[in-house]
Design an enzyme around this catalytic site. Sequence first.
Site, PDB file in Angstrom:
ATOM      1  N   CYS A 269      -0.559   4.074   2.127  1.00 45.54           N
ATOM      2  CA  CYS A 269      -0.304   3.936   3.572  1.00 45.54           C
ATOM      3  C   CYS A 269       1.160   4.185   3.914  1.00 45.54           C
ATOM      4  CB  CYS A 269      -0.646   2.525   4.052  1.00 45.54           C
ATOM      5  SG  CYS A 269      -2.086   1.755   3.349  1.00 45.54           S
ATOM      6  N   ASP A 270       2.065   3.643   3.127  1.00 47.06           N
ATOM      7  CA  ASP A 270       3.471   3.562   3.548  1.00 47.06           C
ATOM      8  C   ASP A 270       4.443   4.412   2.730  1.00 47.06           C
ATOM      9  OD1 ASP A 270       2.764   1.734   5.521  1.00 47.06           O
ATOM     10  OD2 ASP A 270       2.963   0.036   4.166  1.00 47.06           O
TER      11      ASP A 270
ATOM     12  N   CYS B 256       0.823  -1.215   0.000  1.00 46.66           N
ATOM     13  CA  CYS B 256       0.000   0.000   0.000  1.00 46.66           C
ATOM     14  C   CYS B 256       0.856   1.263   0.000  1.00 46.66           C
ATOM     15  CB  CYS B 256      -0.939  -0.018   1.199  1.00 46.66           C
ATOM     16  SG  CYS B 256      -1.990   1.438   1.304  1.00 46.66           S
TER      17      CYS B 256
END
Length: 308
Positions: free
Chosen positions: A135-136, A132
């Site tokens: 997200c990251d 992701c």
Amino acid sequence: MENVIILGTGCAGLTAAIYCARANLKPLVIEGVLPGGQLTTTSEVENYPGFPEGIDGYTIMNQMRIQAERFGSRYINDNIKSVDFSRSVKKLNSENNSYKSNSIIIATGASPRMLGIPGENEMFGGKGVTTCATCDGAFYQDMEVSVVGGGDSACEEALFLTRFCSKIYLIHRRDELRASKIMVDRTLAHKKIFPIWDSQVEAVLPDNEGNVRGIQLLSKKTGKMSEVLCKGVFIAIGHIPNTKPFHNSLTLDEAGYIVPKAGSQVKTHIPGIYVAGDCSDHIYRQAITAAGMGCQAAIETERWLAQQ
Ligand code: NAP
């Protein structure tokens, strides 16, 4: 006999549980194989509104769980294997138990497809392998990373990563991207993105501390092995929706996502059966959009039950 059973405890399932519980429906929530859903595999969530400093995935999911419990949600750890939606009382079966309910909210999520190669599991999460970019990605500021895949997701991930990373290798097993033309054009035109064609990732390579130092590639054209040095490996080779138990009873698309009834995001063609989150949504796939669908599904369930 239950009023409503919610399948799944990701953002969609737990938001549905909060709303159903506050409507005094006393939902029974069946947790499934990954309690807390995909967010529990993410180290830090920085894009969920209300947490300006970010919050770790486990904590936010645990807070949602406690919030739903506070209003009367009940949890059970089980994994549904088959269903019978042919009558007004819906039946769910796990290996050892069966459940009956007037209504069901399906929020079973999706699992990222993985490569199944050495190093992938060992370095998943905080050690450099992730699925992701949203997200990251921010953790890889000014670093070189690799994205694996050739579809819209891989292009989207690579383009998103250009905001942070110094260089993004796009590793694809063929010499042509599967993604839509506009995404292909944007991706290939970006000066930070370097495609590596006809290449299969054979292993994720660790450094001395067990974090990612690179990947090993096999050229499908020459049969030669090579290494690409990078700090992050973003795997974007598609998702597999967790919808196996519903194949015979609901409408699924070719990839296995539950197709909602026309004109609704959360109604299915069976009255009293609703869907929310990544088992149905293959476009947005965000914690906040899953939560939104969970809310919609709960409101629809409450209205439908009131009419019965
Ligand atoms: P996808 O279209 O199925 O693409 C998966 C990619 O991963 C393909 O390029 C495939 O290679 C590759 N792949 C699959 N298994 C592999 C393996 N074991 N090893 C190496 N490579 C592998 O999946 P997606 O990109 O997640 O997209 C899913 C759906 O969501 C699509 O309909 C897509 O259009 C949609 N989507 C839309 C958007 C958008 O519109 N903004 C964004 C994301 C996703 P091959 O090409 O060789 O098969």
